[in-house]
Enzyme design. Sequence first.
Site, mmCIF file in Angstrom:
data_model
loop_
_atom_site.group_PDB
_atom_site.id
_atom_site.type_symbol
_atom_site.label_atom_id
_atom_site.label_comp_id
_atom_site.label_asym_id
_atom_site.label_seq_id
_atom_site.Cartn_x
_atom_site.Cartn_y
_atom_site.Cartn_z
ATOM 1 N N THR A 145 0.823 -1.215 0.000
ATOM 2 C CA THR A 145 0.000 0.000 0.000
ATOM 3 C C THR A 145 0.854 1.260 0.000
ATOM 4 O O THR A 145 1.976 1.264 0.534
ATOM 5 C CB THR A 145 -0.924 0.002 1.243
ATOM 6 O OG1 THR A 145 -1.630 1.229 1.292
ATOM 7 C CG2 THR A 145 -0.160 -0.164 2.546
ATOM 8 N N SER A 187 -2.530 3.017 10.563
ATOM 9 C CA SER A 187 -3.531 2.117 11.158
ATOM 10 C C SER A 187 -2.843 0.773 11.385
ATOM 11 O O SER A 187 -1.756 0.525 10.844
ATOM 12 C CB SER A 187 -4.729 1.914 10.213
ATOM 13 O OG SER A 187 -4.333 1.100 9.106
ATOM 14 N N TYR A 189 -3.806 -1.986 10.145
ATOM 15 C CA TYR A 189 -3.708 -2.602 8.813
ATOM 16 C C TYR A 189 -2.454 -2.114 8.075
ATOM 17 O O TYR A 189 -1.663 -2.917 7.564
ATOM 18 C CB TYR A 189 -4.965 -2.297 7.976
ATOM 19 C CG TYR A 189 -4.668 -2.347 6.505
ATOM 20 C CD1 TYR A 189 -4.446 -3.560 5.852
ATOM 21 C CD2 TYR A 189 -4.504 -1.168 5.751
ATOM 22 C CE1 TYR A 189 -4.105 -3.602 4.504
ATOM 23 C CE2 TYR A 189 -4.168 -1.204 4.415
ATOM 24 C CZ TYR A 189 -3.967 -2.421 3.798
ATOM 25 O OH TYR A 189 -3.608 -2.463 2.469
ATOM 26 N N HIS A 190 -2.285 -0.775 8.034
ATOM 27 C CA HIS A 190 -1.129 -0.245 7.299
ATOM 28 C C HIS A 190 0.184 -0.693 7.955
ATOM 29 O O HIS A 190 1.191 -0.891 7.285
ATOM 30 C CB HIS A 190 -1.203 1.285 7.222
ATOM 31 C CG HIS A 190 -2.249 1.797 6.264
ATOM 32 N ND1 HIS A 190 -3.505 2.194 6.667
ATOM 33 C CD2 HIS A 190 -2.243 1.952 4.919
ATOM 34 C CE1 HIS A 190 -4.212 2.600 5.616
ATOM 35 N NE2 HIS A 190 -3.470 2.457 4.541
ATOM 36 N N LYS A 193 1.325 -3.968 6.615
ATOM 37 C CA LYS A 193 1.962 -3.851 5.291
ATOM 38 C C LYS A 193 3.408 -3.348 5.429
ATOM 39 O O LYS A 193 4.274 -3.696 4.631
ATOM 40 C CB LYS A 193 1.156 -2.897 4.408
ATOM 41 C CG LYS A 193 -0.222 -3.420 4.056
ATOM 42 C CD LYS A 193 -0.132 -4.528 3.023
ATOM 43 C CE LYS A 193 -1.490 -5.108 2.710
ATOM 44 N NZ LYS A 193 -1.488 -6.106 1.663
#
Length: 396
Positions: A145, A187, A189-190, A193
Amino acid sequence: MKVIILGGDGFCGWPTSLHLSKQDHEIIIVDNLSRRNIDNELEANSLTPIQPIGTRLAVWEEKTGKKIKFVNLDVAQEYDRLLELIETEKPDAIVHFAEQRAAPYSMRSSKHKRYTVDNNLNATNNVLAAIVESGQDIHLAHLGTMGVYGYGTAGMKIPEGYLDIEVVTDTGDRVQQQILYPTNPGSIYHMTKSQDQIFFFYYNKNDNLRITDLHQGIVWGTNTAETLLDEKLINRFDYDGDYGTVLNRFLMQSAVDYPMTVHGTGGQTRAFIHIRDTVRCVELALTHPPKKGDRVQILNQMTETHRLKDLAELIQKITGGEIAYVPNPRKEDPENELHVRNDLFLDFGLEPTTLEEGLLEEVVTIAKKYADRVDMSKIPATSIWTSSHKAGIPKQ
Ligand code: NAD
Ligand code: USQ
């Protein structure tokens, strides 16, 4: 090429699988259907009427004569089955989409934070370890991302993965180096990544794996040439407060006369790419693999940057929809500039779909067409980043 697509039932994975199958690549989809289960958990649904995976594959074969295999397997949990699949199928490449991808979902509660970390990190490590254990030379292309970089720079364009730096040694010499661009996730989620990036760095250094990490921006749009072949092949369109991404949410909201939910001032600038370009980029990444011994190839998979406020105003011009500036449930900079390099994909031959070409079509053929399927109660974004964000969140 024989390609295993991990996460091939999802929003990006499904049209990518069809696109590669259309180009005569042999495709095996691996997916544990967790995304469909999360829809059940959230009591939300795709705006578009997506079909079960079995129906999707049968219709694809009927329309094109091309067979796609499907294996229901949890990449994060079922290591032995994953290894066996790789050893049996001997793919040339693996495309890895199989992660929990919504930042708001990853921030819902400790349970969701832990699930996102367990799922995403184990999935990535399992694929890498299985490629090593299989002893095969398989190119891994992973969907990362833009959020790995954070969204601000000191005025420079964000490079493709690596930052030129200069260090001064103890003896006063100046030494030039390239390092992984420092991560700045916004976040859980990030953050997963960002950690994936370190896995890739390590396995590339230690095991010489050939890896491409695609730092993708926010994907918008729904269909591709292949998913348009039959309504039963239609792609997913998420619009709920957790999984709906900003541009598709604004398009859907304006189609159902729901004021577009701009978080805060709308001064946030983000990178975007149309789903038609996502599938093309993955194909280009597979046909331009790194050579054995090359470092991890990092490509910025985005085509345009836009300020959210400008996007809402542009859609307002097309649809006459209203804009609502709502309190921001996230902890993020209220305003930022964003400049990004994407020379590598342009060099490989990508011809980007622009917002001007795609917006109106999307409003008419998807958002308005399926407007009667919208559950308005699922529109507000209710996942909050910290407890201090609680006060301002709109009630459902
Ligand atoms: P999605 O949730 O629609 O698809 C992911 C698919 O992976 C789902 O079908 C899910 O069931 C499957 N999956 C998840 N965990 C799995 C596991 N452990 N084992 C097997 N299957 C598993 O998400 P998407 O929008 O298609 O995103 C795909 C990838 O692209 C993600 O890694 C995401 O981070 C990345 N990405 C997406 C966007 C975007 O705007 N959608 C932007 C940038 C990057
Ligand atoms: N936003 C609004 N209104 C909304 C929804 C979102 O103003 O109704 C704002 C958010 O506050 C944020 C921006 O829009 O500032 C982007 O939010 P998003 O949900 O569209 O995107 P994001 O959470 O960053 O995640 C999405 C995908 C993720 C991918 C990422 C790419 O879900 O998988 O990695 O986009 S990027 O943003 O470049 O990091």
